[in-house]
Design a protein around this motif. Structure first.
Motif, short mmCIF file in Angstrom:
data_model
loop_
_atom_site.label_atom_id
_atom_site.label_comp_id
_atom_site.label_asym_id
_atom_site.label_seq_id
_atom_site.Cartn_x
_atom_site.Cartn_y
_atom_site.Cartn_z
N HIS A 575 0.76 -1.22 -0.06
CA HIS A 575 0.03 -0.09 -0.14
C HIS A 575 0.73 1.07 -0.04
O HIS A 575 0.43 2.12 -0.61
CB HIS A 575 -0.96 0.08 1.41
CG HIS A 575 -1.98 -1.02 1.22
ND1 HIS A 575 -3.10 -0.74 1.73
CD2 HIS A 575 -2.19 -2.27 0.24
CE1 HIS A 575 -4.09 -1.70 1.51
NE2 HIS A 575 -3.32 -2.72 0.69
N GLU A 672 -7.24 2.24 0.55
CA GLU A 672 -7.63 1.21 -0.08
C GLU A 672 -8.54 0.34 0.29
O GLU A 672 -8.75 -0.09 1.63
CB GLU A 672 -6.28 0.42 -0.52
CG GLU A 672 -5.27 1.35 -1.18
CD GLU A 672 -4.26 0.38 -2.06
OE1 GLU A 672 -4.61 -0.88 -2.27
OE2 GLU A 672 -3.13 0.71 -1.81
N CYS A 674 -9.60 -3.10 0.90
CA CYS A 674 -8.62 -4.36 1.33
C CYS A 674 -8.89 -5.17 2.30
O CYS A 674 -9.42 -4.87 3.17
CB CYS A 674 -7.22 -3.84 1.35
SG CYS A 674 -5.89 -5.18 1.70
#
Ligand code: SER
Length: 886
Positions: A575, A672, A674
């Motif tokens: 990330h 994000e 995830c």
């Protein structure tokens, strides 16, 4: 009525009738046996076949679809599009035939003023499956349709399945009569062009397998619940409601067609052939735009190949319309503007989408130019060989390797007065397709048996506890041995284990599966793999290392903590690198794939050229600064729409689950969607070391990095090499590059000096050699062996120098030498010698023959060589003999 309004009326109607409105899933199907979402039902398959309990009893949606099976029909009919939108209403074990028919009829014939679609009852016909008396009776009762407007058709038309094992059932289709101007009377059974299908109601009631064709398959049995799957063709309804001739002329498509017309300078409606091309372009450009917006990128296989094919067919059609240059900048922009209201992402992600589209067109235009060169060569060779046709393998090579379309090959060949061996080409194509099919079939087989997981999934989702703990007590819900449910497994066996709860992470989102164990009373299992065979269900593949495990037993999943920690470091590092890339390169550098495991990460992203050394360092530094800054990592579960609003990066649509997990590192800096496992603060990542940057395909790059201790070890190894160098060169570290450059320069200078010395040494031998000249057959001959020499060039240079020293009278010089075990002779002649008939070529040849090799060259200087060093005197004698001859 605009296309968007039709969709809105549809959703409003079903929402009013208690349906949950769900967003469209991605065009990229989550089911690996189907490349694309080819129908509205694809994202719902796990609910329809009962593998996953549906979260709502009824739903409605607008689903984006891609179908390329009928690609050749595009442009020829009014209704075939490779991209289309399907409006659907869904019942999962709730209403069945009666409900589906009532809703459909009410919405279609309801007055526009009341939110209906305003179709005249007299314009509608329906079909039902051959023995479906129930549906026929319902159409009579609910819609009041007369018997002659309810037609019965066979499996070919009125039984629906995806072509794969899965849910299926008889269907009932609704048709719109476009009027006598469009074809014969007699309803859809007679003419499915005048009577255009607008809505298909599928009564999903059975599971099928072993699908050989549309009509040949085996019915496994009834589905656990009866479901409704309907599909209304949005484009079809739009062209009817908008009073235009076909789907390429509706508001969402026509602007592209118009743009192509303008660019070509030809008229629409003038030539039938041109019209088809305009429609192909309008369709394919829109499909490509939508595929790109869902993250598909052009490539040579799978989904990417289909996208590439659509784009290339558009380029090809433009060329046939007389436009050779790039047109995508115009055409895609027109399509974006026509689609952005319904799909804002085509505008918000335009930078990335257009980058791929324009690059692909440019590449293909170059391919066409290169292919033309290869084809020209093939044409010349074919003509020279006297053949009348370009061979099949040649045409196939052009198609397969260079992407040069066969119709273009045919056209160009024809212009040159040649044929193409089409039969041989077709055979090769056929073989290639068969290979592709066999490949797809083997993948399908692997999937067909998913039904074994149904009973486990029905018990609910496997709870993943591994975010919070590394060890969880639970119980064995099920076991599979060789893919078949079993009651127990014993030591040495490989089995799949389903637990109610697990701390072990199943491979997903680029993060590999956890390592670890499952232990229970009297048994121990070693984890080989952890996967999710169906959404929400975790299956552990294990080897029984001790004892016997049985269904119902207690089971504790134990995560290998060191491995997990390193995997979490790598995932968080991924990330960080992603965020650093976007900081450095901008928003268009979006993720195209990633992999992370303990100590290592790989990240692919959309970018057209290699990163400079400086850019790489910058990315590495930004990512490591984020590590140093000890940013907090926080996770949150929230509704998808909310996460998107907060700017979370997510390229692919998600149909399962209305909520998503958002991972922040340093607040919005890295945000994000995830489901992976992460460290709790960025400092725990330790260190990120970029070790590679390379290309993946034409438009993606890949960075690779080592993470944590692995990064440290890599750097430590480099440091060891550097200290060896400083010791060996007796130079401080920071002066090493300069010192090595100096050494290189010194070496070069020394080599130059040596060469000069050697040249001098050679030149010193010239007078003595010239002194051995003796008359032979009217010339003066020097024939000497030099012994060992450094190179053939030395022999040659010496021969020329000796010749020049001998002056203008006829002279021949033959020098032999041993060059690293190879014997060679150089013969040089001057003008007068040649005038007297002594030429170097034949003399060198004669000498080479004596050496057991070959030779030749010009009249003035020639050389020969062989392997027999001992034969050098004989070779020189051969030269002498050659001169003695009259
Ligand atoms: N599955 C059916 C179709 O695609 C109805 O949605 O036509």
């Amino acid at each position: 009525m605009k296309t968007a309004e039709i969709a809105q009326r549809y959703l409003d109607y079903f929402e009013k009738n208690d349906h949950v409105i769900v967003p469209s899933a991605s065009l990229v199907s989550g089911d690996p046996s189907i490349l694309f979402t080819i129908a509205g039902m694809v994202p719902f398959i796990p609910y329809l076949n009962g593998l996953v309990p549906a979260p709502f009893p009824r739903a409605a949606d607008v689903q984006k679809c891609i179908r390329t099976l009928d690609i050749e029909e595009v442009g020829h009919t009014a209704r075939h599009g490779t991209f289309f939108q399907m409006l659907g209403n869904w019942s999962f074990g709730d209403y069945f035939k009666e409900g589906a028919i009532s809703y459909a009829w009410e919405l279609l014939t309801g007055p526009e003023a009341d939110g209906g679609l305003g179709f005249a009852e007299g314009d509608l016909w329906v079909t039902v499956y051959e023995d479906d008396d129930e549906a026929a009776a319902l159409w009579r009762r609910i819609a009041g349709l007369p018997d002659e407007r309810i037609q019965r058709m066979g499996k070919e038309d009125n039984y629906w399945h995806t072509g794969q094992p899965g849910p299926a059932g008889p269907c009932s289709e609704i048709y719109f009569d476009r009027g006598p101007a469009y074809g014969r009377d007699g309803g859809p059974a007679v003419d499915d062009s005048r009577f255009t299908e607008i809505w298909n109601l599928v009564f999903m009631q059975e599971q099928i397998r072993d699908v050989r064709s549309k009509t040949e398959f085996e019915v496994v049995g009834p589905l656990p619940k009866k479901n409704i799957d309907t599909g209304m063709g949005l484009e079809r309804v739009a062209f009817i409601k908008q009073g235009v001739q076909n789907m390429y002329e509706i508001d969402q498509v026509r602007p592209v067609l118009d743009r192509a017309v303008e660019l070509s300078g030809r008229g629409y409606g003038a030539e039938q052939e041109d019209d088809v091309r305009f429609r192909v372009i309008a369709d394919h450009v829109r499909s490509s735009l939508m595929l790109l917006s869902d993250g598909v990128t052009p490539s040579n296989e799978g989904r990417g190949y289909i996208l590439r094919r659509l784009m290339r067919r558009s380029v090809r059609a433009m060329r046939l319309l007389g436009v050779d240059g790039a047109t995508f900048p115009e055409l895609f922009t027109a399509s974006r503007d026509a689609m952005k209201d319904a799909y804002p992402v085509v505008a918000s992600d335009w930078a990335r989408i257009s980058q791929y589209a324009f690059a692909e067109e440019e590449t293909f235009l170059r391919t066409l130019a290169a292919g033309s060169a290869i084809l020209d060569l093939a044409i010349t060779e074919t003509k020279e060989s006297g053949a009348a046709a370009i061979s099949g393998p040649e045409a196939f090579l052009l198609h397969d390797t260079y992407g040069f379309p066969i119709d273009l090959t045919l056209e160009v060949a024809q212009e040159a007065g040649l044929d193409v061996d089409r039969a041989a080409f077709d055979t090769l194509m056929h073989e290639q397709k068969a290979r592709a099919k066999a490949d797809a079939r083997s993948r399908k087989r692997a999937l067909a048996d998913q039904s074994v997981y149904r009973q486990f999934r029905a018990a609910g989702e496997t709870v993943f506890t591994g975010y919070g703990e590394l060890q969880t007590e639970s119980s064995v819900l099920g076991l599979l041995v060789d893919g078949v449910p079993a009651q127990s497994a014993v030591q040495g066996q490989i089995a799949e284990v389903i637990l109610a709860e697990t701390a072990l992470y199943a491979e997903s989102g680029g993060q590999v599966a956890d390592k670890g164990m499952i232990v229970g009373p009297g048994y121990e299992l070693e984890i080989l793999d952890v996967q999710k065979p169906v959404p929400g269900l975790v299956s552990h593949t294990v080897e029984v290392t001790q004892g016997e495990v049985g269904v119902g037993q207690a089971a504790t999943s134990v995560v290998d903590a060191a491995n997990r920690r390193a995997a979490a470091q790598a995932h968080s590092a991924t990330h960080l690198v992603h965020a650093a890339l976007r900081d450095t390169l901008g928003r268009t550098a979006t993720q195209a794939g990633s992999l992370n495991r303990a100590g290592y990460l790989r990240f692919d992203f959309a970018w057209g050229q290699a990163l400079s050394e400086a850019t790489r360092s910058e990315i590495e530094e930004i990512a490591n600064n984020a590590v140093r800054d000890n940013l907090q990592v926080s996770t949150r579960v929230l509704p998808l729409a909310e996460a998107k609003e907060l700017g979370a990066m997510a390229l692919f649509g998600e149909k399962y689950g209305n909520t998503v997990r958002m991972v922040d590192i340093g607040g919005p800096w890295s945000r994000e969607l995830c489901a992976g496992t992460h460290v709790s603060s960025s400092a725990e990542v330790g260190l990120i070391s970029l070790v590679g940057e390379s290309s993946v395909g034409a438009s993606n790059r890949r960075v690779e990095a080592l993470v944590g201790v692995d990064a440290f070890r890599e750097l430590a190894a480099e440091r060891a090499i550097v200290s060896q160098l400083t010791a060996a060169l007796k130079t401080p570290r920071d002066q090493l590059p300069g010192r090595i450059a100096d050494l290189g320069a010194q070496l070069k200078a020394a080599e130059k000096k040596i060469a000069a010395f050697e040249a001098r040494a050679l030149a010193d031998r010239v007078p003595a050699l010239a002194g051995t000249a003796a008359p032979v057959g009217g010339v003066r001959l020097v024939a000497q062996s030099l012994g060992a020499v450094a190179s053939a060039d030395d022999v040659r240079s010496l021969a020329l120098q000796v010749r020049d020293r001998l002056g203008a009278d006829a002279a021949v010089v033959a020098l032999g030498g041993d060059v690293h075990g190879h014997s060679m002779v150089v013969v040089a002649t001057n003008d007068a010698a040649r005038a007297a008939g002594a030429t170097a070529g034949p003399l060198a040849k004669a000498a080479a023959a004596a050496l057991g090799g070959g030779g030749g060259g010009r009249d003035d200087v020639a050389q020969g060589g062989g392997s027999d060093v001992a034969a050098l005197p004989a070779a020189l004698a051969a030269v002498r003999a050659g001169l003695e001859r009259p």
